[in-house]
Design a protein around this motif. Sequence first.
Motif, PDB file in Angstrom:
ATOM      1  N   THR A   1       0.832  -1.204   0.000  1.00 37.81           N
ATOM      2  CA  THR A   1       0.000   0.000   0.000  1.00 37.81           C
ATOM      3  C   THR A   1       0.869   1.258   0.000  1.00 37.81           C
ATOM      4  O   THR A   1       0.556   2.250  -0.647  1.00 37.81           O
ATOM      5  CB  THR A   1      -0.914   0.009   1.236  1.00 37.81           C
ATOM      6  OG1 THR A   1      -1.640  -1.212   1.262  1.00 37.81           O
ATOM      7  CG2 THR A   1      -1.877   1.172   1.200  1.00 37.81           C
TER       8      THR A   1
ATOM      9  N   HIS B   1      -5.461 -17.584   6.722  1.00 37.40           N
ATOM     10  CA  HIS B   1      -5.382 -16.240   6.169  1.00 37.40           C
ATOM     11  C   HIS B   1      -6.346 -16.113   5.005  1.00 37.40           C
ATOM     12  O   HIS B   1      -6.595 -17.096   4.293  1.00 37.40           O
ATOM     13  CB  HIS B   1      -3.948 -15.977   5.682  1.00 37.40           C
ATOM     14  CG  HIS B   1      -3.782 -14.701   4.919  1.00 37.40           C
ATOM     15  ND1 HIS B   1      -3.195 -14.647   3.668  1.00 37.40           N
ATOM     16  CD2 HIS B   1      -4.124 -13.438   5.220  1.00 37.40           C
ATOM     17  CE1 HIS B   1      -3.184 -13.388   3.250  1.00 37.40           C
ATOM     18  NE2 HIS B   1      -3.736 -12.630   4.165  1.00 37.40           N
TER      19      HIS B   1
ATOM     20  N   HIS C   1      -8.035 -12.796   2.242  1.00 39.42           N
ATOM     21  CA  HIS C   1      -8.192 -11.362   1.924  1.00 39.42           C
ATOM     22  C   HIS C   1      -9.257 -11.317   0.847  1.00 39.42           C
ATOM     23  O   HIS C   1      -9.037 -11.805  -0.257  1.00 39.42           O
ATOM     24  CB  HIS C   1      -6.848 -10.792   1.437  1.00 39.42           C
ATOM     25  CG  HIS C   1      -6.923  -9.392   0.912  1.00 39.42           C
ATOM     26  ND1 HIS C   1      -7.000  -8.286   1.732  1.00 39.42           N
ATOM     27  CD2 HIS C   1      -6.947  -8.910  -0.359  1.00 39.42           C
ATOM     28  CE1 HIS C   1      -7.057  -7.182   0.982  1.00 39.42           C
ATOM     29  NE2 HIS C   1      -7.025  -7.532  -0.290  1.00 39.42           N
TER      30      HIS C   1
ATOM     31  N   TYR D   1      -1.306   3.295  -2.297  1.00 45.11           N
ATOM     32  CA  TYR D   1      -0.984   2.684  -3.592  1.00 45.11           C
ATOM     33  C   TYR D   1      -0.375   3.621  -4.631  1.00 45.11           C
ATOM     34  O   TYR D   1       0.003   3.168  -5.701  1.00 45.11           O
ATOM     35  CB  TYR D   1      -2.213   1.980  -4.194  1.00 45.11           C
ATOM     36  CG  TYR D   1      -2.654   0.813  -3.337  1.00 45.11           C
ATOM     37  CD1 TYR D   1      -1.936  -0.376  -3.360  1.00 45.11           C
ATOM     38  CD2 TYR D   1      -3.739   0.913  -2.483  1.00 45.11           C
ATOM     39  CE1 TYR D   1      -2.299  -1.437  -2.549  1.00 45.11           C
ATOM     40  CE2 TYR D   1      -4.110  -0.148  -1.658  1.00 45.11           C
ATOM     41  CZ  TYR D   1      -3.386  -1.325  -1.702  1.00 45.11           C
ATOM     42  OH  TYR D   1      -3.733  -2.362  -0.894  1.00 45.11           O
TER      43      TYR D   1
HETATM   44  C1  LIG Z   1      -2.923 -10.133   1.278  1.00 43.77           C
HETATM   45  C2  LIG Z   1      -3.286  -8.711   1.351  1.00 43.77           C
HETATM   46  N1  LIG Z   1      -3.397  -8.116   2.555  1.00 43.77           N
HETATM   47  C3  LIG Z   1      -3.701  -6.810   2.673  1.00 43.77           C
HETATM   48  C4  LIG Z   1      -3.928  -6.011   1.579  1.00 43.77           C
HETATM   49  C5  LIG Z   1      -4.264  -4.569   1.796  1.00 43.77           C
HETATM   50  O1  LIG Z   1      -5.501  -4.254   1.259  1.00 43.77           O
HETATM   51  P1  LIG Z   1      -6.219  -2.854   1.482  1.00 43.77           P
HETATM   52  O2  LIG Z   1      -5.271  -1.782   1.082  1.00 43.77           O
HETATM   53  O3  LIG Z   1      -7.401  -2.929   0.577  1.00 43.77           O
HETATM   54  O4  LIG Z   1      -6.586  -2.765   2.925  1.00 43.77           O
HETATM   55  C6  LIG Z   1      -3.837  -6.582   0.304  1.00 43.77           C
HETATM   56  C7  LIG Z   1      -4.084  -5.772  -0.894  1.00 43.77           C
HETATM   57  O5  LIG Z   1      -4.248  -6.203  -2.006  1.00 43.77           O
HETATM   58  C8  LIG Z   1      -3.508  -7.962   0.189  1.00 43.77           C
HETATM   59  O6  LIG Z   1      -3.408  -8.557  -1.021  1.00 43.77           O
END
Ligand SMILES: Cc1ncc(COP(=O)(O)O)c(C=O)c1O
Lengths: 78, 454
Positions: free
Chosen positions: B86, B215, B217, B402
Amino acid sequence: MNRLSQLALSDEGFVFDPQTGDSFQVSETGIAVLRALKEGRSDEDIAQQLVAHFDVALEEARRDCTDFRSQLKNFGLA
Amino acid sequence: MSKRPYEKPVINKLRSGLMNKFGWSPAYARKVRTAIDGVSVDELCGQFGSPLFVYSERTARRTYRQMFNAFSTRYPNVVFGWSYKTNYLQAICALMHQEGAIAEVVSAMEYDKARLLGMPGEKIIFNGPHKPMAALEKAVSEGAVINVDNLDEIVDLETVAKKLNRTVHVGMRLNLDAGIYPQWSRFGFNLESGQALDAAKRIARGGRLKLNGLHCHIGTFIMDPQAYAREITKMVKFGYELREAFGFDMEFYDIGGGFPSKSRLKGVYLPPEVAIPGIDEFAEAITHAFSEALKPGDFPKLIIESGRALIDESGYLITSIVAAKRLADGTRAYVADGGVNLLFTAFWYKFNVELDREVGGINETSVIYGPLCMNIDAIDEGIQLPPLKRGTRLIFSPVGAYNNTQWLQFIEYRPNVVLVTEKGEVEIIREAEDITDITRRERLPKHLELKNGK
Ligand SMILES: Cc1ncc(COP(=O)(O)O)c(C=O)c1O
């Protein structure tokens, strides 16, 4: 310029085009420029006039007159 | 005689409908920002140039504490993993680590970055579909939390375990149906199809690895708190199945990130304050579902990998208008000195745009282009702006997530990035590039060297 001479201008910044029925909103400086154009004054003349009355450099005023003309053209007013 | 203040001559056709209403309402479009955390925009650009990325330390820390408290006041065992992708500017990562976050990395490069900052292996979560053997071995030997993405990686991990002659604890990345579309099924093992259970079987059979966490996401910019509730409920249920079948005890549940920031997705017309649920709603839904699913007395670690929501609002990009144009169809257009090269997220988000000064005059629908000699470089293709002159500054926000990782070294140099500290001081956290940054890694074969331009 003929087209322009038919436009009705109000001090509040409204312009009415009797030929098409369109109305327009014009800024204070725009009204000043329109009035001058209706009188058939040259761009250089108009830029000088803007500089005399408003806090603006000649270069910027010239540029803005050119731009204002292209706006008029766009609306089919010139 | 004193002259009157000047505003550029503008003529707008009056139409009925929304467009015009916005055009008439200066309060809607003319947002003015003269300072960021008390430091004037003029001063910032005077000292550090334009374009300029500016981060607010105060906002970043406040956001972190707000978010962390939302979860930690509802569940006793919460850990945040800072999502490096990020924003992996060192200063930003260090700030997150100071606040208590561990590191969440998805590549060898990000892993190295976390180590370079001084994060020990055991405070790094290593995710992602590409973990080269050398990186994997290093991460395992340094005690990192590794979430397995695929079967080939299981084999690699077993090789590492054999080499180090010890049992290696690993987490498993799942993908599942949480009611979010599109479903991210390309990462990890699918839960509903039984793929995840098969992988667990495979791990148990191999005898060298032990599953100790799950885990997942589910996506990014998730607007529905209940999606997380469904996610975590399924994860915990699966965790207990693993205990039952293989004796694996889940020490952590890592639910990933994906919480929205106050940005505006293109195509969403409600302002973000209205459209986006607050973090407390997410925390409530998640911890409630988690507690419901867990057996009494179980308090495994709840890991959250929020990226965007933690940093987006802390970042601004100041740009300057270098030219004003009128397009063939009459649309007003501006060229700014920063574009999609710096704001990669412009492809999905419509930013909040503020001017550095009060500007009089009638709003016109305008387009803001960036500096690239490329058609794609438009940051905003329909914004109500009064006529602006060269040198006017446009401040884009939120841009903290990002952009400083996905920005392009393309056509232009990348500019300074500064941090306004809590004390109101300004620190450079990434220097502007020069030609040596562009050419340093290049090699020019002898026979291609030019002499006198030939
Ligand atoms: C494994 C994983 N964790 C955390 C994130 C962070 O996501 P966000 O910025 O949408 O909170 C991402 C983003 O793609 C991710 O792939």
